[in-house]
Design a protein around this motif. Structure first.
Motif, PDB file in Angstrom:
ATOM      1  N   TYR A  19     -57.894  10.031 -10.070  1.00 13.63           N
ATOM      2  CA  TYR A  19     -57.428  10.752  -8.918  1.00 13.63           C
ATOM      3  C   TYR A  19     -58.606  11.807  -8.381  1.00 13.63           C
ATOM      4  O   TYR A  19     -58.956  12.426  -9.046  1.00 13.63           O
ATOM      5  N   ASN A  20     -58.685  11.888  -6.849  1.00 14.36           N
ATOM      6  CA  ASN A  20     -59.462  12.936  -6.475  1.00 14.36           C
ATOM      7  C   ASN A  20     -58.918  14.185  -6.253  1.00 14.36           C
ATOM      8  O   ASN A  20     -57.638  14.232  -6.741  1.00 14.36           O
ATOM      9  N   SER A  21     -59.410  15.126  -5.558  1.00 12.61           N
ATOM     10  CA  SER A  21     -58.498  16.393  -5.483  1.00 12.61           C
ATOM     11  C   SER A  21     -57.669  16.496  -4.918  1.00 12.61           C
ATOM     12  O   SER A  21     -56.723  17.534  -4.649  1.00 12.61           O
ATOM     13  N   ALA A  22     -57.377  15.353  -3.805  1.00 13.96           N
ATOM     14  CA  ALA A  22     -56.097  15.402  -2.993  1.00 13.96           C
ATOM     15  C   ALA A  22     -55.076  14.701  -3.652  1.00 13.96           C
ATOM     16  O   ALA A  22     -53.881  14.653  -3.016  1.00 13.96           O
ATOM     17  N   GLY A  23     -55.223  14.291  -4.765  1.00 10.98           N
ATOM     18  CA  GLY A  23     -54.149  13.629  -5.456  1.00 10.98           C
ATOM     19  C   GLY A  23     -54.101  12.014  -5.207  1.00 10.98           C
ATOM     20  O   GLY A  23     -53.203  11.459  -5.410  1.00 10.98           O
ATOM     21  N   GLY A 110     -44.345  19.699 -12.496  1.00  8.15           N
ATOM     22  CA  GLY A 110     -44.250  20.849 -13.191  1.00  8.15           C
ATOM     23  C   GLY A 110     -42.801  21.698 -13.092  1.00  8.15           C
ATOM     24  O   GLY A 110     -42.815  22.788 -13.517  1.00  8.15           O
ATOM     25  N   GLU A 111     -41.918  21.111 -12.477  1.00 13.24           N
ATOM     26  CA  GLU A 111     -40.670  21.972 -12.386  1.00 13.24           C
ATOM     27  C   GLU A 111     -39.844  21.495 -13.844  1.00 13.24           C
ATOM     28  O   GLU A 111     -40.183  20.494 -14.619  1.00 13.24           O
ATOM     29  N   ASP A 112     -38.893  22.260 -13.908  1.00 15.37           N
ATOM     30  CA  ASP A 112     -38.090  22.374 -15.135  1.00 15.37           C
ATOM     31  C   ASP A 112     -36.929  21.005 -14.942  1.00 15.37           C
ATOM     32  O   ASP A 112     -36.642  20.445 -13.939  1.00 15.37           O
ATOM     33  N   GLY A 113     -36.597  20.149 -15.882  1.00 14.44           N
ATOM     34  CA  GLY A 113     -35.951  19.075 -15.777  1.00 14.44           C
ATOM     35  C   GLY A 113     -35.965  18.283 -17.262  1.00 14.44           C
ATOM     36  O   GLY A 113     -36.371  18.624 -18.342  1.00 14.44           O
ATOM     37  N   ILE A 114     -35.273  17.006 -17.003  1.00 12.16           N
ATOM     38  CA  ILE A 114     -35.426  16.116 -18.317  1.00 12.16           C
ATOM     39  C   ILE A 114     -35.942  14.703 -17.673  1.00 12.16           C
ATOM     40  O   ILE A 114     -35.633  14.393 -16.824  1.00 12.16           O
ATOM     41  N   ILE A 294     -54.799  20.221 -11.796  1.00 14.82           N
ATOM     42  CA  ILE A 294     -54.167  21.274 -10.612  1.00 14.82           C
ATOM     43  C   ILE A 294     -53.836  22.558 -11.485  1.00 14.82           C
ATOM     44  O   ILE A 294     -54.261  23.667 -11.308  1.00 14.82           O
ATOM     45  N   LYS A 295     -53.105  22.351 -12.452  1.00 20.78           N
ATOM     46  CA  LYS A 295     -52.674  23.522 -13.393  1.00 20.78           C
ATOM     47  C   LYS A 295     -53.584  24.232 -14.224  1.00 20.78           C
ATOM     48  O   LYS A 295     -53.661  25.448 -14.167  1.00 20.78           O
ATOM     49  N   ASN A 296     -54.543  23.654 -14.645  1.00 17.92           N
ATOM     50  CA  ASN A 296     -55.507  24.165 -15.355  1.00 17.92           C
ATOM     51  C   ASN A 296     -56.812  24.146 -14.527  1.00 17.92           C
ATOM     52  O   ASN A 296     -57.981  24.773 -15.062  1.00 17.92           O
ATOM     53  N   ARG A 297     -56.651  24.051 -12.994  1.00 20.29           N
ATOM     54  CA  ARG A 297     -57.769  24.813 -12.066  1.00 20.29           C
ATOM     55  C   ARG A 297     -59.052  23.860 -12.327  1.00 20.29           C
ATOM     56  O   ARG A 297     -60.093  24.502 -12.370  1.00 20.29           O
ATOM     57  N   GLU A 298     -58.843  22.692 -12.565  1.00 14.17           N
ATOM     58  CA  GLU A 298     -60.204  21.897 -12.889  1.00 14.17           C
ATOM     59  C   GLU A 298     -60.852  21.427 -11.337  1.00 14.17           C
ATOM     60  O   GLU A 298     -61.872  20.677 -11.577  1.00 14.17           O
TER      61      GLU A 298
END
Length: 299
Positions: A19-23, A110-114, A294-298
């Motif tokens: 995936y590129n930086s735009a997903g 990244g949201e809470d859930g199951i 994205i979360k790890n700012r890579e």
């Protein structure tokens, strides 16, 4: 162009997507099973070849990270074995996590859930207010309730129980024996003894097709699987203490594509959970790599 690679390595197949930086998906690769519990070297080779196929037309120096979600990586020192193998083949940062964790990031963003997964194996786990809990997914001997392997095994056990009870073989039993190309119980026992998890799970479509034409034995096996999957989901829900609507992601061919299982799973859930939202997106678990990047700012 910078990109991240996600590896979705399960008990049957391996899917690798860049995936590129735009997903956006820019390349992909595919291979056989990735669970090295079944066969260490073949599993490693399957992962490596699928990644190489994905990177074939990409600049390897532009890869910011490879997130490998691999079934069975938590057993023994499998995580270290896989990391060392991939580090030796690919000159980039490597993170090995469970394939279910990768799917969680892909579906819940990244949201809470199951998330509850049923393919060759099965597992349910969730996050809520930084708390994590897991149920099921303990392998073909100790767990994998409601999985393709478990369904197939229950079909084989049905063959055995009919013989033990002195009953005439049912249509389902005859179809199972025909599928594995054996004519008697002794040959079936030999087949099971010499087969791996994937070989056993391959019997499941025979049971699903029988259920679709209302074979009572097959329908009952699938209903049991549905209830077992609902049970592990409810365990996670209760342990995490959700107080409002909860997002429940479902993943894996058994839970998402077998209508009898999906419908009964939701019915069983509704008896225990008052307010839930089923998420059944057609998205590869490999996309979890993008949200991790994205979360790890890579990028």
């Amino acid at each position: 162009m910078k990109y991240v690679i996600g590896v979705d390595g399960g008990g049957t197949k391996t899917e690798v997507i860049a995936y590129n930086s735009a997903g956006e998906q820019i390349a992909c690769g595919y291979g056989g099973f990735a669970n090295i519990i079944e066969d260490r070297q073949q599993g490693l080779d399957n992962i490596g070849m699928a990644i190489s196929q994905c990177m074939e037309n990409l600049n390897r120096s532009d890869c910011v990270h490879i997130y490998a979600g691999i079934s069975g990586m938590e057993v023994g020192n499998n995580k270290e074995i896989i990391e060392n193998y991939l580090t030796g083949r690919f000159n980039t940062s490597i993170t090995v996590i469970n394939d279910a964790d990768l799917a969680f990031y892909a579906l819940l963003k990244g949201e809470d859930g199951i998330i509850t997964i049923s393919g060759t194996g099965s597992v349910s786990f969730g996050f809520h207010k930084d708390k994590y809990f897991r149920a099921g997914g303990w392998g073909k001997i100790l767990g994998d309730e409601g999985s393709g392997y478990d369904i197939a095994l229950n079909g084989l056990k049905k063959v055995v129980s009919e013989i033990d009870d002195g009953l005439e073989s049912s249509d389902l039993s005859k179809e199972i024996l025909s599928y594995i190309n054996v004519s008697n119980i002794y040959d079936m026992v030999e087949f099971v003894s010499n087969s791996n998890k994937t070989d056993i799970a391959a019997i499941t479509p025979v049971i699903v097709k029988a259920a679709e034409r209302n074979d009572e034995n097959a329908v009952n096996i699938l209903k049991v699987a549905s209830k077992e999957l609902a049970n592990i989901t409810v365990k996670v829900y209760k342990m995490l203490g959700f107080q409002s609507q909860v997002n429940i992601c479902i993943l894996g061919s058994i839970l998402t594509k077998v209508s009898i299982i999906k419908e009964n799973y939701i019915r069983y859930l509704s008896k225990e959970i008052k307010d839930f939202n089923i998420i059944n997106e057609c998205i590869s678990s490999a996309k979890g790599s993008y949200y991790l990047a994205i979360k790890n700012r890579e990028f």
